[in-house]
Design a protein around this motif. Sequence first.
Motif, PDB file in Angstrom:
ATOM      1  N   THR A  22      -4.208 -15.615  -3.333  1.00  0.00           N
ATOM      2  CA  THR A  22      -2.892 -15.404  -3.943  1.00  0.00           C
ATOM      3  C   THR A  22      -2.950 -15.605  -5.453  1.00  0.00           C
ATOM      4  O   THR A  22      -2.401 -14.801  -6.225  1.00  0.00           O
ATOM      5  N   LEU A  23      -3.601 -16.684  -5.889  1.00  0.00           N
ATOM      6  CA  LEU A  23      -3.739 -16.915  -7.331  1.00  0.00           C
ATOM      7  C   LEU A  23      -4.524 -15.793  -7.988  1.00  0.00           C
ATOM      8  O   LEU A  23      -4.188 -15.330  -9.095  1.00  0.00           O
ATOM      9  N   LEU A  24      -5.579 -15.335  -7.325  1.00  0.00           N
ATOM     10  CA  LEU A  24      -6.350 -14.219  -7.863  1.00  0.00           C
ATOM     11  C   LEU A  24      -5.507 -12.954  -7.948  1.00  0.00           C
ATOM     12  O   LEU A  24      -5.569 -12.220  -8.938  1.00  0.00           O
ATOM     13  N   GLY A  25      -4.693 -12.695  -6.894  1.00  0.00           N
ATOM     14  CA  GLY A  25      -3.856 -11.501  -6.903  1.00  0.00           C
ATOM     15  C   GLY A  25      -2.834 -11.513  -8.024  1.00  0.00           C
ATOM     16  O   GLY A  25      -2.593 -10.485  -8.669  1.00  0.00           O
ATOM     17  N   ILE A  26      -2.239 -12.670  -8.275  1.00  0.00           N
ATOM     18  CA  ILE A  26      -1.256 -12.769  -9.368  1.00  0.00           C
ATOM     19  C   ILE A  26      -1.923 -12.505 -10.713  1.00  0.00           C
ATOM     20  O   ILE A  26      -1.434 -11.702 -11.527  1.00  0.00           O
ATOM     21  N   SER A  27      -3.037 -13.173 -10.978  1.00  0.00           N
ATOM     22  CA  SER A  27      -3.703 -13.020 -12.275  1.00  0.00           C
ATOM     23  C   SER A  27      -4.262 -11.608 -12.451  1.00  0.00           C
ATOM     24  O   SER A  27      -4.177 -11.034 -13.544  1.00  0.00           O
ATOM     25  N   SER A  28      -4.824 -11.032 -11.385  1.00  0.00           N
ATOM     26  CA  SER A  28      -5.379  -9.685 -11.518  1.00  0.00           C
ATOM     27  C   SER A  28      -4.274  -8.642 -11.698  1.00  0.00           C
ATOM     28  O   SER A  28      -4.430  -7.684 -12.467  1.00  0.00           O
ATOM     29  N   GLY A  29      -3.146  -8.800 -11.004  1.00  0.00           N
ATOM     30  CA  GLY A  29      -2.042  -7.862 -11.178  1.00  0.00           C
ATOM     31  C   GLY A  29      -1.489  -7.878 -12.584  1.00  0.00           C
ATOM     32  O   GLY A  29      -1.237  -6.824 -13.185  1.00  0.00           O
ATOM     33  N   ILE A  30      -1.317  -9.082 -13.145  1.00  0.00           N
ATOM     34  CA  ILE A  30      -0.782  -9.192 -14.504  1.00  0.00           C
ATOM     35  C   ILE A  30      -1.795  -8.668 -15.523  1.00  0.00           C
ATOM     36  O   ILE A  30      -1.449  -7.917 -16.448  1.00  0.00           O
ATOM     37  N   THR A  31      -3.060  -9.042 -15.358  1.00  0.00           N
ATOM     38  CA  THR A  31      -4.086  -8.590 -16.299  1.00  0.00           C
ATOM     39  C   THR A  31      -4.257  -7.082 -16.242  1.00  0.00           C
ATOM     40  O   THR A  31      -4.354  -6.408 -17.282  1.00  0.00           O
ATOM     41  N   GLY A  32      -4.293  -6.529 -15.038  1.00  0.00           N
ATOM     42  CA  GLY A  32      -4.484  -5.092 -14.904  1.00  0.00           C
ATOM     43  C   GLY A  32      -3.350  -4.272 -15.481  1.00  0.00           C
ATOM     44  O   GLY A  32      -3.546  -3.098 -15.823  1.00  0.00           O
ATOM     45  N   THR A  33      -2.154  -4.869 -15.621  1.00  0.00           N
ATOM     46  CA  THR A  33      -1.024  -4.130 -16.178  1.00  0.00           C
ATOM     47  C   THR A  33      -1.315  -3.669 -17.597  1.00  0.00           C
ATOM     48  O   THR A  33      -1.048  -2.514 -17.962  1.00  0.00           O
ATOM     49  N   PHE A  34      -1.862  -4.551 -18.418  1.00  0.00           N
ATOM     50  CA  PHE A  34      -2.157  -4.178 -19.801  1.00  0.00           C
ATOM     51  C   PHE A  34      -3.256  -3.133 -19.854  1.00  0.00           C
ATOM     52  O   PHE A  34      -3.235  -2.233 -20.701  1.00  0.00           O
ATOM     53  N   LEU A 218      -7.551  -4.245  -7.013  1.00  0.00           N
ATOM     54  CA  LEU A 218      -6.623  -5.355  -7.206  1.00  0.00           C
ATOM     55  C   LEU A 218      -6.158  -5.457  -8.654  1.00  0.00           C
ATOM     56  O   LEU A 218      -5.122  -6.055  -8.934  1.00  0.00           O
ATOM     57  N   LEU A 219      -6.913  -4.879  -9.574  1.00  0.00           N
ATOM     58  CA  LEU A 219      -6.498  -4.856 -10.971  1.00  0.00           C
ATOM     59  C   LEU A 219      -5.507  -3.728 -11.264  1.00  0.00           C
ATOM     60  O   LEU A 219      -4.593  -3.901 -12.078  1.00  0.00           O
ATOM     61  N   ILE A 220      -5.687  -2.590 -10.625  1.00  0.00           N
ATOM     62  CA  ILE A 220      -4.927  -1.400 -10.997  1.00  0.00           C
ATOM     63  C   ILE A 220      -3.757  -1.121 -10.063  1.00  0.00           C
ATOM     64  O   ILE A 220      -2.650  -0.801 -10.516  1.00  0.00           O
ATOM     65  N   ILE A 221      -3.952  -1.241  -8.743  1.00  0.00           N
ATOM     66  CA  ILE A 221      -2.903  -0.837  -7.804  1.00  0.00           C
ATOM     67  C   ILE A 221      -1.608  -1.639  -8.001  1.00  0.00           C
ATOM     68  O   ILE A 221      -0.522  -1.052  -7.987  1.00  0.00           O
ATOM     69  N   PRO A 222      -1.627  -2.982  -8.178  1.00  0.00           N
ATOM     70  CA  PRO A 222      -0.358  -3.687  -8.406  1.00  0.00           C
ATOM     71  C   PRO A 222       0.380  -3.217  -9.653  1.00  0.00           C
ATOM     72  O   PRO A 222       1.623  -3.136  -9.654  1.00  0.00           O
ATOM     73  N   ALA A 223      -0.351  -2.890 -10.714  1.00  0.00           N
ATOM     74  CA  ALA A 223       0.299  -2.392 -11.929  1.00  0.00           C
ATOM     75  C   ALA A 223       0.954  -1.041 -11.687  1.00  0.00           C
ATOM     76  O   ALA A 223       2.084  -0.786 -12.134  1.00  0.00           O
ATOM     77  N   ASP A 234       7.992  -5.925 -19.735  1.00  0.00           N
ATOM     78  CA  ASP A 234       7.941  -7.310 -19.253  1.00  0.00           C
ATOM     79  C   ASP A 234       8.169  -7.379 -17.749  1.00  0.00           C
ATOM     80  O   ASP A 234       7.528  -8.182 -17.049  1.00  0.00           O
ATOM     81  N   LEU A 235       9.063  -6.517 -17.248  1.00  0.00           N
ATOM     82  CA  LEU A 235       9.290  -6.504 -15.805  1.00  0.00           C
ATOM     83  C   LEU A 235       8.110  -5.887 -15.052  1.00  0.00           C
ATOM     84  O   LEU A 235       7.817  -6.281 -13.926  1.00  0.00           O
ATOM     85  N   VAL A 236       7.437  -4.922 -15.680  1.00  0.00           N
ATOM     86  CA  VAL A 236       6.243  -4.351 -15.050  1.00  0.00           C
ATOM     87  C   VAL A 236       5.181  -5.432 -14.877  1.00  0.00           C
ATOM     88  O   VAL A 236       4.542  -5.536 -13.815  1.00  0.00           O
ATOM     89  N   VAL A 237       4.996  -6.250 -15.908  1.00  0.00           N
ATOM     90  CA  VAL A 237       4.019  -7.335 -15.825  1.00  0.00           C
ATOM     91  C   VAL A 237       4.397  -8.313 -14.720  1.00  0.00           C
ATOM     92  O   VAL A 237       3.552  -8.722 -13.901  1.00  0.00           O
ATOM     93  N   ALA A 240       4.031  -6.678 -11.252  1.00  0.00           N
ATOM     94  CA  ALA A 240       2.616  -6.484 -10.912  1.00  0.00           C
ATOM     95  C   ALA A 240       2.006  -7.791 -10.414  1.00  0.00           C
ATOM     96  O   ALA A 240       1.220  -7.792  -9.454  1.00  0.00           O
ATOM     97  N   GLY A 241       2.365  -8.898 -11.049  1.00  0.00           N
ATOM     98  CA  GLY A 241       1.883 -10.187 -10.569  1.00  0.00           C
ATOM     99  C   GLY A 241       2.394 -10.502  -9.172  1.00  0.00           C
ATOM    100  O   GLY A 241       1.649 -10.998  -8.312  1.00  0.00           O
ATOM    101  N   VAL A 242       3.684 -10.200  -8.918  1.00  0.00           N
ATOM    102  CA  VAL A 242       4.252 -10.430  -7.585  1.00  0.00           C
ATOM    103  C   VAL A 242       3.563  -9.546  -6.547  1.00  0.00           C
ATOM    104  O   VAL A 242       3.205 -10.010  -5.454  1.00  0.00           O
ATOM    105  N   ALA A 243       3.364  -8.273  -6.883  1.00  0.00           N
ATOM    106  CA  ALA A 243       2.724  -7.348  -5.938  1.00  0.00           C
ATOM    107  C   ALA A 243       1.282  -7.761  -5.657  1.00  0.00           C
ATOM    108  O   ALA A 243       0.831  -7.728  -4.505  1.00  0.00           O
ATOM    109  N   GLY A 244       0.564  -8.173  -6.701  1.00  0.00           N
ATOM    110  CA  GLY A 244      -0.814  -8.606  -6.503  1.00  0.00           C
ATOM    111  C   GLY A 244      -0.907  -9.863  -5.665  1.00  0.00           C
ATOM    112  O   GLY A 244      -1.726  -9.956  -4.734  1.00  0.00           O
ATOM    113  N   GLY A 245      -0.054 -10.848  -5.962  1.00  0.00           N
ATOM    114  CA  GLY A 245      -0.073 -12.085  -5.190  1.00  0.00           C
ATOM    115  C   GLY A 245       0.350 -11.874  -3.753  1.00  0.00           C
ATOM    116  O   GLY A 245      -0.251 -12.442  -2.828  1.00  0.00           O
ATOM    117  N   LEU A 246       1.380 -11.052  -3.536  1.00  0.00           N
ATOM    118  CA  LEU A 246       1.862 -10.811  -2.178  1.00  0.00           C
ATOM    119  C   LEU A 246       0.828 -10.068  -1.339  1.00  0.00           C
ATOM    120  O   LEU A 246       0.584 -10.420  -0.173  1.00  0.00           O
TER     121      LEU A 246
END
Length: 401
Positions: A22-34, A218-223, A234-237, A240-246
């Motif tokens: 879950t922690l990995l999914g949150i961080s990867s979703g947010i990072t992949g957004t940029f 996991l980096l791209i699909i949540p974004a 800001d909402l995309v970021v 994306a973190g919520v989608a990655g973590g979930l």
Amino acid sequence: MLWDALLLQMGYNATLVAVGATLLGISSGITGTFLFLRKRALVSDAISHATLPGVGLAFLVMVALGGDGRNLAGLLIGSALSAMAGLWCLNWLTRRTRLAEDAAIGAVLSVFFGFGIVILTVIQTLGVGRQAGLEGFLLGSTAGMLWNDALVIAGGGAATLLLIMLLRRPMTLVAFDPEYAAARGISVSRIDMMMMGLVMAVTVVGLKIVGLILIVALLIIPAVTARFWTERSDLVVLLAGVAGGLSAYLGAAVSASAPNLPTGPIIVLMSFGLFALSLLLAPNRGVLAAVLRHLRFQRRVHLRQGLLALAQDQVIYEPLTLRLLRRRGLLRADGVATEEGRARAAKALRDEHRWALVRSDQTHEAAAALYDGLREIETVLTEDQISEIDRRIGGPREIPV
């Protein structure tokens, strides 16, 4: 069984995997957004594949020094150094040669991955202890995850999130408008390298759970999933973190409830499931919303054409047009227009004459550009302008009701 896994009641190891994923999914979703907003999604693929040689070399070094070759921290350090080398090669090729970025990505990806496979093959033939299982870094392997492993993954994900919070504004600016960012005095190349560094950190941390091949998803699909739901960066970021973590949490739970299912691929499939739902159901950019917009537009066109046909005493044959006119009380069952129908038809024909004059008049060039055959002229011109157009057209000023 699945409910117990969702409530973290499947045992110590399953809980560690779920929390770490879950922690990995949150961080990867947010990072992949940029990375996604910067339109450099494939760079993450090159970075992830470049980690494989580092895993093999780190194993050989630790064994040569008499240590445990399977130590996760040592393997992650080796993969990070290898990823840095791959990132440096990618930047050097794109800046110092005439290769396009996609060609440089293909070259770095294939060479580093091939080199890593050769090293892993050599390790398997050496006969040294504890070499089995290194191929788990390709697709991820959570079996037997220890508390120290979970701490490394959680700490890496938390550190990445902290850095993103500190660098969010300049990274957002560079992602959307690098020229403006440069004019503001921001070093675009430095921000790009920091962005790539964060991607590298997430990639390295995620090797144990999803592997170097699937971490890209996991980096791209949540974004991409988050982009369907909002236009605000800001909402995309955040989404994306919520989608990655979930997706990571659900994937880990499903994998724990069915032990024969690998965790990494299930996480990616869960992420794709959220993407598919967003693709279909997102309110503005989803497929269903697009279909509804098309149907509404189709009805407006049929209604408009029906009113023009009534105004010119033309016979209407289209069933949808007849059905819409009757449903709105503009046409009787015998095909004769009602009082309201005649008034609306006369107004529609009058508006067509008004728009024809507007489109031929240079002074109304800006208003003419808004003509689409459906827009009400009162939403574009003032009453005085419409009165002047009616005076030039001639004929009745008022439409009978």
